[in-house]
Design an enzyme around this catalytic site. Structure first.
Site, mmCIF file in Angstrom:
data_model
loop_
_atom_site.group_PDB
_atom_site.id
_atom_site.type_symbol
_atom_site.label_atom_id
_atom_site.label_comp_id
_atom_site.label_asym_id
_atom_site.label_seq_id
_atom_site.Cartn_x
_atom_site.Cartn_y
_atom_site.Cartn_z
ATOM 1 N N HIS A 97 -1.035 -1.476 23.403
ATOM 2 C CA HIS A 97 -2.151 -1.266 24.562
ATOM 3 C C HIS A 97 -3.043 -2.241 24.594
ATOM 4 O O HIS A 97 -3.517 -2.854 23.770
ATOM 5 C CB HIS A 97 -2.836 0.024 24.245
ATOM 6 C CG HIS A 97 -1.983 1.274 23.995
ATOM 7 N ND1 HIS A 97 -1.011 1.826 24.791
ATOM 8 C CD2 HIS A 97 -1.925 2.029 22.565
ATOM 9 C CE1 HIS A 97 -0.341 2.803 24.303
ATOM 10 N NE2 HIS A 97 -0.762 2.947 22.938
ATOM 11 N N GLU A 115 -6.655 4.387 19.898
ATOM 12 C CA GLU A 115 -6.051 5.581 19.731
ATOM 13 C C GLU A 115 -5.948 5.702 18.198
ATOM 14 O O GLU A 115 -6.214 4.718 17.618
ATOM 15 C CB GLU A 115 -4.840 5.856 20.238
ATOM 16 C CG GLU A 115 -3.477 4.899 19.714
ATOM 17 C CD GLU A 115 -2.151 5.067 20.576
ATOM 18 O OE1 GLU A 115 -2.046 5.370 21.660
ATOM 19 O OE2 GLU A 115 -1.231 5.257 19.693
ATOM 20 N N HIS A 172 2.596 -0.965 17.766
ATOM 21 C CA HIS A 172 2.892 0.411 16.986
ATOM 22 C C HIS A 172 4.092 1.136 17.649
ATOM 23 O O HIS A 172 4.186 1.080 18.655
ATOM 24 C CB HIS A 172 1.521 1.324 16.823
ATOM 25 C CG HIS A 172 1.326 1.795 18.523
ATOM 26 N ND1 HIS A 172 0.666 0.602 19.303
ATOM 27 C CD2 HIS A 172 1.073 3.012 18.915
ATOM 28 C CE1 HIS A 172 0.226 1.555 20.379
ATOM 29 N NE2 HIS A 172 0.589 2.591 20.202
ATOM 30 N N ARG A 192 5.440 -1.898 26.655
ATOM 31 C CA ARG A 192 6.683 -1.687 25.785
ATOM 32 C C ARG A 192 7.081 -3.147 25.258
ATOM 33 O O ARG A 192 7.629 -3.945 26.109
ATOM 34 C CB ARG A 192 7.668 -0.831 26.542
ATOM 35 C CG ARG A 192 8.669 -0.184 25.557
ATOM 36 C CD ARG A 192 9.711 0.760 26.357
ATOM 37 N NE ARG A 192 9.004 1.896 26.888
ATOM 38 C CZ ARG A 192 9.211 2.422 28.103
ATOM 39 N NH1 ARG A 192 9.802 1.700 29.156
ATOM 40 N NH2 ARG A 192 8.521 3.405 28.370
#
Ligand code: ZN
Length: 310
Positions: A97, A115, A172, A192
């Protein structure tokens, strides 16, 4: 006495999803490949509604817009947090991200995404992808263009109850057999990097290699929170992380324990057991918000909860 805001989750079907949101959490899910429960969300892609009480039927985003006092009159265009439960029946793609600054410029003013994961369930030999082994951006580019994924992606063993902070720029992925409670910034921006060359309906899912190379932190850096445990007579609280965007802790009760709410708002998710909050029954799978000024509250029963606030 202020109302507790109980929310109706929104479910997302995903190619990698399963049925454990029903079998483990008792939710009514749309299909046997349901990947995500958006439990506390005011995001346009899945805006939760209030289950009962005076705000019944209102969306969380409309409460944020029209009743900001419930959230301590915090500033901001959007409700700041998003809480999900993720059921990965298959491996999720390897992703990264952006941070706020990159997303603002490259994603129409969107927020970036920090996150964190609390592992609810996993296989006995469970693993998670977190970080990478490239020492520099040059090496990262070379490894990506030569498809050296096994060498590049760092896998770490996990067990139930583990916790991981995923800063922007961290490569991740959740691996098959894992259920996770995710606390994140209210953002849906994902780049991605690798999807195991899987085919879906005859084609591969889109990758975002250039953006990944832009945002991946090189070399990888782990973020560890400082563990702090507060023991009470009939409960305990363990702080998992405190960062610019949220503070997350695990709360356990065994009996009846009174806590004080002194944040602009407090999110609680019951992840194990059942009991009551101030006399209202709650059980595994319930998510709710204590609004600003709620004050003291008593959790009773035998439960584990994940608590978060800004
Ligand atoms: Zn992510």
């Amino acid at each position: 006495m202020k109302d507790i805001l109980f929310l109706e989750p929104v479910f997302k079907e995903m190619i990698w999803g399963g049925e454990r949101l029903r079998t483990d959490f008792g939710y009514k899910i749309p299909s046997n490949h349901t990947g995500e429960c958006w439990a506390i969300s005011a995001h346009a892609n899945g805006d939760c509604t209030i289950k009962d009480g005076r705000y019944k039927g209102n969306s969380l985003s409309s409460l944020w817009d029209n009743h900001r006092n419930l959230f301590g009159n915090l500033e901001g265009d959007v409700f700041p947090l998003l809480i999900k439960i993720i059921d990965a029946k298959a491996d999720l793609s390897i992703q990264v991200h952006p941070d706020d600054a990159y997303a603002n410029v490259n994603e129409n003013g969107s927020l970036g995404k920090t996150e964190c994961w609390y592992v609810l369930e996993c296989n006995t030999d469970g693993q998670i992808a977190i970080g990478h082994n490239a020492k520099s951006q040059t090496e990262l580019k070379t490894m990506i263009s030569n498809q050296r994924w096994k060498e590049l992606i760092r896998l770490v063993p996990i067990k139930k109850g583990d916790f991981f902070q995923i800063e922007p720029g961290t490569v991740h992925a959740i691996k098959a057999g894992t259920l996770i409670l995710e606390t994140q910034q209210n953002s849906d921006i994902t780049y991605r990097l690798y999807d195991y060359d899987r085919m879906h309906n005859g084609k591969k899912r889109e990758l975002h290699i250039d953006k990944c190379i832009d945002v991946v932190t090189c070399p990888h850096k782990d973020t560890k929170g400082k563990k702090e445990i507060i023991a009470y007579e009939q409960g305990m609280e363990e702080k998992l992380i405190s960062c610019n965007y949220y503070t997350v802790s695990k709360v356990m009760v065994f009996g009846a324990q009174t806590f004080t709410q002194n944040e602009p708002f407090t999110i609680l998710s019951v992840v194990d057991g059942h009991g009551e909050i101030d006399g209202t029954p709650i059980a595994k799978g319930n998510h709710f918000i204590l609004p600003d000024g709620y004050g003291q509250y008593t959790l009773s029963g035998k439960m584990s909860l994940i608590k978060s606030h800004v």
